[in-house]
Design a protein around this motif. Sequence first.
Motif, mmCIF file in Angstrom:
data_model
loop_
_atom_site.group_PDB
_atom_site.id
_atom_site.type_symbol
_atom_site.label_atom_id
_atom_site.label_comp_id
_atom_site.label_asym_id
_atom_site.label_seq_id
_atom_site.Cartn_x
_atom_site.Cartn_y
_atom_site.Cartn_z
ATOM 1 N N SER A 162 6.771 -13.526 6.672
ATOM 2 C CA SER A 162 6.966 -12.764 5.439
ATOM 3 C C SER A 162 7.152 -13.694 4.242
ATOM 4 O O SER A 162 6.646 -13.415 3.145
ATOM 5 N N TRP A 163 7.871 -14.792 4.434
ATOM 6 C CA TRP A 163 8.050 -15.776 3.368
ATOM 7 C C TRP A 163 6.718 -16.314 2.885
ATOM 8 O O TRP A 163 6.441 -16.370 1.688
ATOM 9 N N ARG A 164 5.845 -16.681 3.836
ATOM 10 C CA ARG A 164 4.562 -17.246 3.451
ATOM 11 C C ARG A 164 3.669 -16.209 2.763
ATOM 12 O O ARG A 164 2.930 -16.513 1.837
ATOM 13 N N ALA A 165 3.717 -14.960 3.243
ATOM 14 C CA ALA A 165 2.901 -13.913 2.622
ATOM 15 C C ALA A 165 3.379 -13.631 1.198
ATOM 16 O O ALA A 165 2.577 -13.503 0.270
ATOM 17 N N LEU A 166 4.689 -13.540 1.000
ATOM 18 C CA LEU A 166 5.243 -13.240 -0.320
ATOM 19 C C LEU A 166 5.092 -14.421 -1.270
ATOM 20 O O LEU A 166 4.892 -14.229 -2.477
ATOM 21 N N ALA B 43 -1.549 -8.559 1.485
ATOM 22 C CA ALA B 43 -0.957 -9.295 2.607
ATOM 23 C C ALA B 43 0.563 -9.299 2.507
ATOM 24 O O ALA B 43 1.267 -9.141 3.517
ATOM 25 N N ALA B 44 1.087 -9.472 1.289
ATOM 26 C CA ALA B 44 2.536 -9.505 1.096
ATOM 27 C C ALA B 44 3.164 -8.154 1.424
ATOM 28 O O ALA B 44 4.185 -8.073 2.123
ATOM 29 N N LEU B 45 2.546 -7.078 0.933
ATOM 30 C CA LEU B 45 3.052 -5.741 1.240
ATOM 31 C C LEU B 45 2.968 -5.465 2.739
ATOM 32 O O LEU B 45 3.875 -4.864 3.327
ATOM 33 N N GLY B 46 1.876 -5.910 3.358
ATOM 34 C CA GLY B 46 1.722 -5.727 4.796
ATOM 35 C C GLY B 46 2.818 -6.418 5.579
ATOM 36 O O GLY B 46 3.361 -5.865 6.548
ATOM 37 N N GLY C 101 1.239 -1.772 7.971
ATOM 38 C CA GLY C 101 1.400 -3.203 7.731
ATOM 39 C C GLY C 101 0.217 -4.006 8.223
ATOM 40 O O GLY C 101 -0.283 -4.907 7.526
ATOM 41 N N GLN C 102 -0.253 -3.696 9.419
ATOM 42 C CA GLN C 102 -1.404 -4.403 9.970
ATOM 43 C C GLN C 102 -2.660 -4.140 9.136
ATOM 44 O O GLN C 102 -3.475 -5.047 8.921
ATOM 45 N N LEU C 103 -2.811 -2.923 8.659
ATOM 46 C CA LEU C 103 -3.962 -2.600 7.812
ATOM 47 C C LEU C 103 -3.944 -3.425 6.529
ATOM 48 O O LEU C 103 -4.971 -3.995 6.132
ATOM 49 N N LEU C 104 -2.802 -3.499 5.884
ATOM 50 C CA LEU C 104 -2.698 -4.237 4.633
ATOM 51 C C LEU C 104 -2.973 -5.726 4.839
ATOM 52 O O LEU C 104 -3.622 -6.376 4.008
ATOM 53 N N ILE C 105 -2.497 -6.277 5.943
ATOM 54 C CA ILE C 105 -2.773 -7.690 6.230
ATOM 55 C C ILE C 105 -4.260 -7.895 6.508
ATOM 56 O O ILE C 105 -4.871 -8.843 6.018
ATOM 57 N N ALA C 106 -4.860 -6.978 7.268
ATOM 58 C CA ALA C 106 -6.282 -7.095 7.580
ATOM 59 C C ALA C 106 -7.140 -7.012 6.319
ATOM 60 O O ALA C 106 -8.142 -7.724 6.186
#
Length: 244
Positions: free
Chosen positions: A166-170, A187-190, A224-229
């Motif tokens: 989460s740190w790296r995404a944000l 990605a951050a929201l995911g 969450g997985q959708l947003l990251i994808a």
Amino acid sequence: MDILESDKRYRKKTLATVWNVVPKLLPFLKTSCIYFVLWLPLNEPSWYSALIKCLPILGLCFFIGAHAASLRHLTPYARMVFLGLLFSALGDVCLIWPACFLHGMVMFGLAHLFYTFAFGLRPFNLRLFVLLALLSGAFYTVLFPYLQEPFVYMVGGYAALIGTMSWRALARVRLSSYHRSWARISAALGAVVFMVSDCTLAVDKFCFPVPHSRLLIMSTYYAGQLLIALSVLETSDDFLWKMK
């Protein structure tokens, strides 16, 4: 005027991307609906239940593969996210059987590692690291009295992994408009929504029953997985582990 024209072109490109993405997401959308419509009982674990549960994640794998095929290239970033999804699907299978819960934690821990590798270390953002480390530590402190071995160590390690992811995404979300990217925001929201799902699961399993926990856990998990994808739609080199 040049800035306005560039902004218009960017918006048109974004709209075109959305129309191209929707058909590739149909497997995920359909299988997600199937999961919630069937709502198979948890007290009857089976390979059929495992398949129904992991199909939406495999649908996101299809989405990344279809996107890569349209570009005729799978970026290193997309490859890491793809591997994260695959290990998530394995984790879904393991969690169907209570006896395999620890194995599921390992699979999801590996998924978070791949997501972390995808997000990279640029920019580092030490303040955000300290904040998320404190939050992860506080949450683990709340769970600790309810944990027994080997969960004392496993939950601590897992909290560190998802906190790092989460740190790296944000950290990749910049405040300036020049650096802002909808894919990075996605990605951050995911990552945040994924963390909400896991925190709810941990409280429900180790502390006390959470009302409508399964619906909350699975809806936030798939979202969450959708947003990251979706973040793979933007070509990025940020998967590289560089400090600058």
